[in-house]
Design a protein around this motif. Structure first.
Motif, PDB file in Angstrom:
ATOM      1  N   ILE A  17      57.705  34.843  40.639  1.00  0.00           N
ATOM      2  CA  ILE A  17      57.067  35.178  39.508  1.00  0.00           C
ATOM      3  C   ILE A  17      57.330  36.528  38.715  1.00  0.00           C
ATOM      4  O   ILE A  17      56.538  37.684  40.103  1.00  0.00           O
ATOM      5  CB  ILE A  17      55.370  34.821  39.208  1.00  0.00           C
ATOM      6  N   THR A  18      57.888  37.008  38.345  1.00  0.00           N
ATOM      7  CA  THR A  18      57.974  38.152  37.967  1.00  0.00           C
ATOM      8  C   THR A  18      57.472  38.552  36.431  1.00  0.00           C
ATOM      9  O   THR A  18      57.449  38.103  35.845  1.00  0.00           O
ATOM     10  CB  THR A  18      59.678  38.529  37.222  1.00  0.00           C
ATOM     11  N   LEU A  19      57.295  40.052  36.738  1.00  0.00           N
ATOM     12  CA  LEU A  19      56.036  40.699  36.097  1.00  0.00           C
ATOM     13  C   LEU A  19      56.502  41.351  35.368  1.00  0.00           C
ATOM     14  O   LEU A  19      55.612  42.720  36.487  1.00  0.00           O
ATOM     15  CB  LEU A  19      54.007  40.486  36.287  1.00  0.00           C
ATOM     16  N   PRO A  20      56.661  41.900  34.798  1.00  0.00           N
ATOM     17  CA  PRO A  20      57.407  43.384  33.534  1.00  0.00           C
ATOM     18  C   PRO A  20      55.563  43.646  32.747  1.00  0.00           C
ATOM     19  O   PRO A  20      54.856  42.689  33.253  1.00  0.00           O
ATOM     20  CB  PRO A  20      58.055  43.093  32.777  1.00  0.00           C
ATOM     21  N   ARG A  21      55.798  44.887  32.679  1.00  0.00           N
ATOM     22  CA  ARG A  21      54.513  46.314  32.156  1.00  0.00           C
ATOM     23  C   ARG A  21      53.919  45.310  31.531  1.00  0.00           C
ATOM     24  O   ARG A  21      54.586  44.930  30.672  1.00  0.00           O
ATOM     25  CB  ARG A  21      54.655  47.378  32.330  1.00  0.00           C
ATOM     26  N   GLY A  22      52.837  44.668  31.037  1.00  0.00           N
ATOM     27  CA  GLY A  22      52.020  44.446  30.581  1.00  0.00           C
ATOM     28  C   GLY A  22      52.185  43.365  29.624  1.00  0.00           C
ATOM     29  O   GLY A  22      51.543  42.061  28.826  1.00  0.00           O
ATOM     30  N   GLU A  23      53.548  42.176  30.462  1.00  0.00           N
ATOM     31  CA  GLU A  23      53.402  40.873  29.831  1.00  0.00           C
ATOM     32  C   GLU A  23      52.384  40.243  30.773  1.00  0.00           C
ATOM     33  O   GLU A  23      52.918  39.857  32.000  1.00  0.00           O
ATOM     34  CB  GLU A  23      54.876  40.545  30.642  1.00  0.00           C
ATOM     35  N   LYS A  24      51.995  39.239  29.903  1.00  0.00           N
ATOM     36  CA  LYS A  24      51.251  38.049  30.672  1.00  0.00           C
ATOM     37  C   LYS A  24      52.045  37.062  31.414  1.00  0.00           C
ATOM     38  O   LYS A  24      52.727  36.461  30.471  1.00  0.00           O
ATOM     39  CB  LYS A  24      50.835  37.339  29.173  1.00  0.00           C
ATOM     40  N   ASN A  25      51.153  36.253  32.081  1.00  0.00           N
ATOM     41  CA  ASN A  25      51.711  35.288  32.939  1.00  0.00           C
ATOM     42  C   ASN A  25      50.829  34.144  33.387  1.00  0.00           C
ATOM     43  O   ASN A  25      50.335  34.869  33.913  1.00  0.00           O
ATOM     44  CB  ASN A  25      52.782  35.574  33.773  1.00  0.00           C
ATOM     45  N   VAL A  26      51.004  33.517  33.183  1.00  0.00           N
ATOM     46  CA  VAL A  26      49.741  31.980  33.039  1.00  0.00           C
ATOM     47  C   VAL A  26      50.533  30.915  34.026  1.00  0.00           C
ATOM     48  O   VAL A  26      51.413  30.136  33.518  1.00  0.00           O
ATOM     49  CB  VAL A  26      49.165  31.775  31.904  1.00  0.00           C
ATOM     50  N   ILE A  27      49.873  30.973  34.864  1.00  0.00           N
ATOM     51  CA  ILE A  27      49.605  30.055  35.813  1.00  0.00           C
ATOM     52  C   ILE A  27      49.134  28.991  36.190  1.00  0.00           C
ATOM     53  O   ILE A  27      47.301  29.330  36.437  1.00  0.00           O
ATOM     54  CB  ILE A  27      49.551  31.047  37.391  1.00  0.00           C
ATOM     55  N   GLN A  28      48.805  27.808  36.001  1.00  0.00           N
ATOM     56  CA  GLN A  28      47.909  26.983  36.203  1.00  0.00           C
ATOM     57  C   GLN A  28      48.036  25.801  37.936  1.00  0.00           C
ATOM     58  O   GLN A  28      48.623  25.586  38.209  1.00  0.00           O
ATOM     59  CB  GLN A  28      48.220  25.462  35.898  1.00  0.00           C
ATOM     60  N   VAL A  29      46.699  26.134  38.363  1.00  0.00           N
ATOM     61  CA  VAL A  29      46.526  26.492  39.738  1.00  0.00           C
ATOM     62  C   VAL A  29      45.722  24.817  39.554  1.00  0.00           C
ATOM     63  O   VAL A  29      44.534  24.844  39.386  1.00  0.00           O
ATOM     64  CB  VAL A  29      45.950  27.344  40.055  1.00  0.00           C
ATOM     65  N   ARG A  30      45.789  23.588  39.982  1.00  0.00           N
ATOM     66  CA  ARG A  30      45.157  22.156  41.380  1.00  0.00           C
ATOM     67  C   ARG A  30      45.361  22.015  42.186  1.00  0.00           C
ATOM     68  O   ARG A  30      46.454  21.564  43.005  1.00  0.00           O
ATOM     69  CB  ARG A  30      46.132  21.359  40.033  1.00  0.00           C
ATOM     70  N   ALA A  31      44.106  21.945  42.400  1.00  0.00           N
ATOM     71  CA  ALA A  31      43.496  21.657  43.708  1.00  0.00           C
ATOM     72  C   ALA A  31      43.104  20.877  44.363  1.00  0.00           C
ATOM     73  O   ALA A  31      42.187  20.123  43.269  1.00  0.00           O
ATOM     74  CB  ALA A  31      42.547  23.168  44.501  1.00  0.00           C
ATOM     75  N   LEU A  32      43.843  19.611  45.377  1.00  0.00           N
ATOM     76  CA  LEU A  32      43.341  18.845  45.481  1.00  0.00           C
ATOM     77  C   LEU A  32      42.683  18.092  46.674  1.00  0.00           C
ATOM     78  O   LEU A  32      43.286  18.674  47.740  1.00  0.00           O
ATOM     79  CB  LEU A  32      44.716  17.544  45.386  1.00  0.00           C
ATOM     80  N   SER A  33      41.907  16.958  46.898  1.00  0.00           N
ATOM     81  CA  SER A  33      41.197  16.644  47.561  1.00  0.00           C
ATOM     82  C   SER A  33      40.586  15.766  47.276  1.00  0.00           C
ATOM     83  O   SER A  33      39.962  14.849  47.215  1.00  0.00           O
ATOM     84  CB  SER A  33      40.165  17.501  48.348  1.00  0.00           C
ATOM     85  N   ALA A  34      40.533  14.807  49.156  1.00  0.00           N
ATOM     86  CA  ALA A  34      41.295  12.821  49.126  1.00  0.00           C
ATOM     87  C   ALA A  34      39.322  12.694  49.376  1.00  0.00           C
ATOM     88  O   ALA A  34      39.070  11.858  48.823  1.00  0.00           O
ATOM     89  CB  ALA A  34      42.097  12.508  49.065  1.00  0.00           C
ATOM     90  N   LYS A  35      38.918  13.051  50.521  1.00  0.00           N
ATOM     91  CA  LYS A  35      38.199  12.454  51.033  1.00  0.00           C
ATOM     92  C   LYS A  35      36.802  13.762  51.773  1.00  0.00           C
ATOM     93  O   LYS A  35      36.169  13.359  52.149  1.00  0.00           O
ATOM     94  CB  LYS A  35      38.068  12.011  52.221  1.00  0.00           C
ATOM     95  N   GLN A  36      37.144  15.462  51.085  1.00  0.00           N
ATOM     96  CA  GLN A  36      36.553  16.320  51.900  1.00  0.00           C
ATOM     97  C   GLN A  36      36.232  17.252  50.514  1.00  0.00           C
ATOM     98  O   GLN A  36      36.474  17.255  49.424  1.00  0.00           O
ATOM     99  CB  GLN A  36      37.293  16.452  52.615  1.00  0.00           C
ATOM    100  N   HIS A  37      34.796  17.911  51.268  1.00  0.00           N
ATOM    101  CA  HIS A  37      34.660  19.043  50.583  1.00  0.00           C
ATOM    102  C   HIS A  37      35.028  20.236  50.807  1.00  0.00           C
ATOM    103  O   HIS A  37      34.678  21.061  51.701  1.00  0.00           O
ATOM    104  CB  HIS A  37      33.204  18.713  49.933  1.00  0.00           C
ATOM    105  N   CYS A  38      36.043  21.302  50.034  1.00  0.00           N
ATOM    106  CA  CYS A  38      36.711  22.233  50.455  1.00  0.00           C
ATOM    107  C   CYS A  38      36.430  23.267  49.392  1.00  0.00           C
ATOM    108  O   CYS A  38      35.833  23.069  48.402  1.00  0.00           O
ATOM    109  CB  CYS A  38      37.871  22.231  50.745  1.00  0.00           C
ATOM    110  N   ARG A  39      36.014  24.662  50.253  1.00  0.00           N
ATOM    111  CA  ARG A  39      35.914  25.459  49.397  1.00  0.00           C
ATOM    112  C   ARG A  39      36.905  26.544  50.379  1.00  0.00           C
ATOM    113  O   ARG A  39      37.037  26.900  50.638  1.00  0.00           O
ATOM    114  CB  ARG A  39      34.162  26.284  50.042  1.00  0.00           C
TER     115      ARG A  39
END
Length: 297
Positions: free
Chosen positions: A197-219
């Motif tokens: 991901i290239t980030l020029p000066r002052g340019e915004k970049n939005v990343i959407q992160v989705r964390a998955l867990s089927a059976k456990q509680h994770c931090r």
């Protein structure tokens, strides 16, 4: 008394004009002293700046800005790309929850996302030369534990994201950021193995992160590796309040103290009245599911 014997009146000398404050010797003396002290302090501070690091980088650090800045961090609730369900702490305020469902249970009422937790991270580069993000990974703050129980909130309305979504299974060993599998050629592939991901000066970049867990509680927290100023650096990203991110697997229905029913089912209370926020015990809900019913009464 005759005019000859009158004594001549003495004329008073005129009072000297007041000296303007800027012409007074004390003022000039103070000006000289203050100027000398300011010059000395400026020389000392400038010497310290030049000794430690260039002035432009120091100014950025003093302003809380490094080569890469997290401009915004936002949890994504329903009905967009949020959790499948939510679980509130067992001691949550039931009167508050019965009155109204929070717009964002995770942010407003301390709920934990069930099965998936989605966050939007807005990054901005601050260098004239573009900063390159080359890796992003979740790092657990502790081993994952059994899924949380408490008060469950359903979430049946889902949306589709038009942003680039990075998916990671935090309950698996060495989780990596994967391209969301929407049927494309890269679906499910490690994103940073072939992308950056290239980030020029002052340019915004939005990343959407989705964390998955089927059976456990994770931090966990996120570690972002990036290239700036000719070297590889690492930034740690936490949830608001410097807390770890959280997601929990789905617990057995009967393990919950309370479960709210979906308003789409239009279920009635025991006395036949309608209720916008109808909740039943986890045991009642489990029995309802076993009986194949959508409403308990």
């Amino acid at each position: 008394m005759s005019p000859r014997n009158k004594r001549p009146r003495r004329r008073r000398a005129p009072a000297p004009a007041p000296v303007a404050w800027w012409k007074r010797p004390v003022t000039w003396l103070l000006t000289i002293v203050v100027g000398a002290v300011a010059t000395w302090l400026g020389a000392v501070v400038l010497g310290m700046i030049n000794q430690w690091k260039p002035a432009d980088k120091l100014a950025e650090e003093l302003a809380g800005r490094g080569p890469l800045v997290v401009l915004d961090l936002k949890h994504v609730p329903y009905p967009d790309e949020g959790a499948l369900d939510y679980v509130y702490p067992a001691d949550a305020d039931l009167s508050r929850l019965d009155a109204k469902r929070p717009d964002d249970p995770t942010v407003e009422a301390g709920a934990v996302d069930i099965e998936r937790s989605t966050w939007e991270i807005t990054l901005v580069g601050t260098r004239d030369e573009a900063v390159e993000a080359v890796d992003l990974r979740p790092v657990l703050v502790e081993p994952c534990r059994p899924p949380l129980t408490g008060i469950r909130e359903p979430n049946e309305s889902q949306g589709a994201s038009e942003k680039v979504v990075l998916v990671t299974h935090v309950d698996r060993p060495n989780p990596r950021m994967l391209v969301e599998d929407t049927g494309g050629e890269d679906g499910g592939a490690p994103f940073f193995a072939t992308h950056k991901i290239t980030l020029p000066r002052g340019e915004k970049n939005v990343i959407q992160v989705r964390a998955l867990s089927a059976k456990q509680h994770c931090r966990w927290r996120l570690e972002l590796d990036y290239l700036a100023d000719g070297r590889r650096q690492t930034m740690v990203i936490s949830a608001p309040g410097d807390k770890p991110f959280e997601v929990t697997g789905r617990a057995d229905d009967s393990a919950h103290a309370w479960i709210y029913l979906s308003p789409f089912d239009d279920c009635r209370a025991k006395d036949g009245t309608r209720a916008d926020r109808l909740r039943i015990t986890g045991a009642e809900y489990a029995q309802m599911v076993r009986d194949g019913r959508r409403c308990p009464y």
